[in-house]
Design a protein around this motif. Structure first.
Motif, short mmCIF file in Angstrom:
data_model
loop_
_atom_site.label_atom_id
_atom_site.label_comp_id
_atom_site.label_asym_id
_atom_site.label_seq_id
_atom_site.Cartn_x
_atom_site.Cartn_y
_atom_site.Cartn_z
N ALA A 88 19.30 11.92 -9.56
CA ALA A 88 19.45 11.18 -10.81
C ALA A 88 20.87 11.32 -11.35
CB ALA A 88 18.44 11.68 -11.85
N LEU A 89 21.43 12.52 -11.27
CA LEU A 89 22.81 12.73 -11.71
C LEU A 89 23.78 11.91 -10.87
CD1 LEU A 89 22.82 16.55 -12.47
CD2 LEU A 89 23.10 14.70 -14.11
N GLU B 200 27.17 11.42 -24.00
CA GLU B 200 26.90 12.86 -24.02
C GLU B 200 25.41 13.15 -24.13
OE1 GLU B 200 29.24 11.40 -25.92
OE2 GLU B 200 31.02 12.15 -24.91
N SER B 201 24.70 12.36 -24.95
CA SER B 201 23.27 12.62 -25.09
C SER B 201 22.50 12.24 -23.83
CB SER B 201 22.69 11.91 -26.32
OG SER B 201 22.67 10.51 -26.17
N LEU B 202 22.96 11.20 -23.12
CA LEU B 202 22.33 10.86 -21.84
C LEU B 202 22.53 11.98 -20.83
CD1 LEU B 202 23.34 7.11 -21.55
CD2 LEU B 202 21.01 7.99 -21.65
N LEU B 203 23.73 12.50 -20.75
CA LEU B 203 24.00 13.60 -19.83
C LEU B 203 23.20 14.85 -20.20
CD1 LEU B 203 27.85 13.18 -19.35
CD2 LEU B 203 26.06 12.72 -17.68
N ALA B 204 23.12 15.15 -21.50
CA ALA B 204 22.36 16.31 -21.96
C ALA B 204 20.88 16.17 -21.61
CB ALA B 204 22.54 16.51 -23.46
N LEU B 205 20.34 14.95 -21.76
CA LEU B 205 18.95 14.70 -21.42
C LEU B 205 18.70 15.00 -19.95
CD1 LEU B 205 16.16 13.45 -22.34
CD2 LEU B 205 17.04 11.33 -21.37
N ILE B 206 19.58 14.53 -19.09
CA ILE B 206 19.43 14.76 -17.65
C ILE B 206 19.59 16.24 -17.32
CG2 ILE B 206 20.41 14.27 -15.37
CD1 ILE B 206 18.85 11.96 -16.60
N ALA C 135 23.12 9.12 -9.36
CA ALA C 135 22.95 7.71 -9.75
C ALA C 135 23.69 7.42 -11.04
CB ALA C 135 21.46 7.38 -9.90
N LEU C 136 23.62 8.31 -12.01
CA LEU C 136 24.34 8.11 -13.27
C LEU C 136 25.84 8.09 -13.06
CD1 LEU C 136 22.25 10.31 -15.70
CD2 LEU C 136 22.36 7.83 -15.64
N LYS C 137 26.34 8.95 -12.20
CA LYS C 137 27.77 8.96 -11.89
C LYS C 137 28.18 7.66 -11.20
CE LYS C 137 28.35 13.91 -11.74
NZ LYS C 137 28.63 15.08 -10.97
N ARG C 138 27.31 7.14 -10.35
CA ARG C 138 27.60 5.89 -9.66
C ARG C 138 27.75 4.74 -10.66
NH1 ARG C 138 23.55 5.93 -6.06
NH2 ARG C 138 22.21 4.64 -7.32
N PHE C 139 27.01 4.82 -11.77
CA PHE C 139 27.09 3.79 -12.81
C PHE C 139 28.21 4.08 -13.80
CE2 PHE C 139 22.72 2.84 -11.51
CZ PHE C 139 22.82 1.47 -11.41
N GLY C 140 28.99 5.12 -13.56
CA GLY C 140 30.12 5.41 -14.43
C GLY C 140 29.78 6.30 -15.60
N LEU C 141 28.66 6.99 -15.55
CA LEU C 141 28.26 7.85 -16.65
C LEU C 141 28.80 9.24 -16.45
CD1 LEU C 141 26.60 8.04 -19.23
CD2 LEU C 141 24.71 8.75 -17.82
N GLU D 294 12.47 11.17 -30.87
CA GLU D 294 12.18 12.58 -30.59
C GLU D 294 13.43 13.45 -30.70
OE1 GLU D 294 10.43 12.53 -26.71
OE2 GLU D 294 8.53 11.72 -27.43
N GLY D 295 14.59 12.84 -30.90
CA GLY D 295 15.83 13.60 -31.01
C GLY D 295 16.43 13.99 -29.67
N LYS D 296 15.94 13.41 -28.60
CA LYS D 296 16.44 13.74 -27.27
C LYS D 296 17.64 12.90 -26.86
CE LYS D 296 11.98 15.43 -25.73
NZ LYS D 296 10.87 15.26 -24.81
N LEU D 297 17.82 11.76 -27.53
CA LEU D 297 19.00 10.92 -27.33
C LEU D 297 19.62 10.66 -28.68
CD1 LEU D 297 17.86 8.21 -24.73
CD2 LEU D 297 19.44 10.11 -24.35
N GLU D 298 20.94 10.58 -28.72
CA GLU D 298 21.65 10.31 -29.96
C GLU D 298 21.98 8.83 -30.06
OE1 GLU D 298 25.68 11.64 -32.34
OE2 GLU D 298 25.44 12.19 -30.26
N ARG D 299 21.62 8.24 -31.22
CA ARG D 299 21.91 6.83 -31.47
C ARG D 299 23.01 6.76 -32.53
NH1 ARG D 299 17.10 3.55 -33.90
NH2 ARG D 299 17.27 5.30 -35.31
#
Length: 81
Positions: free
Chosen positions: A72-73, A50-56, A75-81, A32-37
């Motif tokens: 959710a943000l 960056e695409s994970l952060l943009a999605l959130i 939790a992502l920071k806790r995982f080092g994102l 769908e173009g919401k995450l960059e591979r």
């Protein structure tokens, strides 16, 4: 990995775990173009941080539950994102 160094990319499984979704959902979000591979090797797809952060962040603008997105943000920071 060196301590304090955040990864630039995540495997499909890692991205699914961070988002708490099935890996098929990660592939759908990519389609769908919401995450960059990106590919590290010929058979090594990765999802960019960056695409994970943009999605959130985009989800936080569309929700009526900003507290859930903040959670959710966090939790992502806790995982080092």
């Amino acid at each position: 990995m060196r301590e304090g160094l955040e990864p630039l990319v995540y495997t499909i499984n890692e991205a699914a775990e961070l988002l708490r979704v099935h890996r098929a959902t990660v592939y759908r979000l990519i389609a769908e173009g919401k995450l960059e591979r990106v590919y590290i090797g010929p058979k090594a797809p990765r999802v960019t941080r960056e695409s994970l952060l943009a999605l959130i962040e985009n989800a936080s603008r569309k929700t009526d539950r900003p507290g859930a997105v903040r959670g959710a943000l966090a939790a992502l920071k806790r995982f080092g994102l």
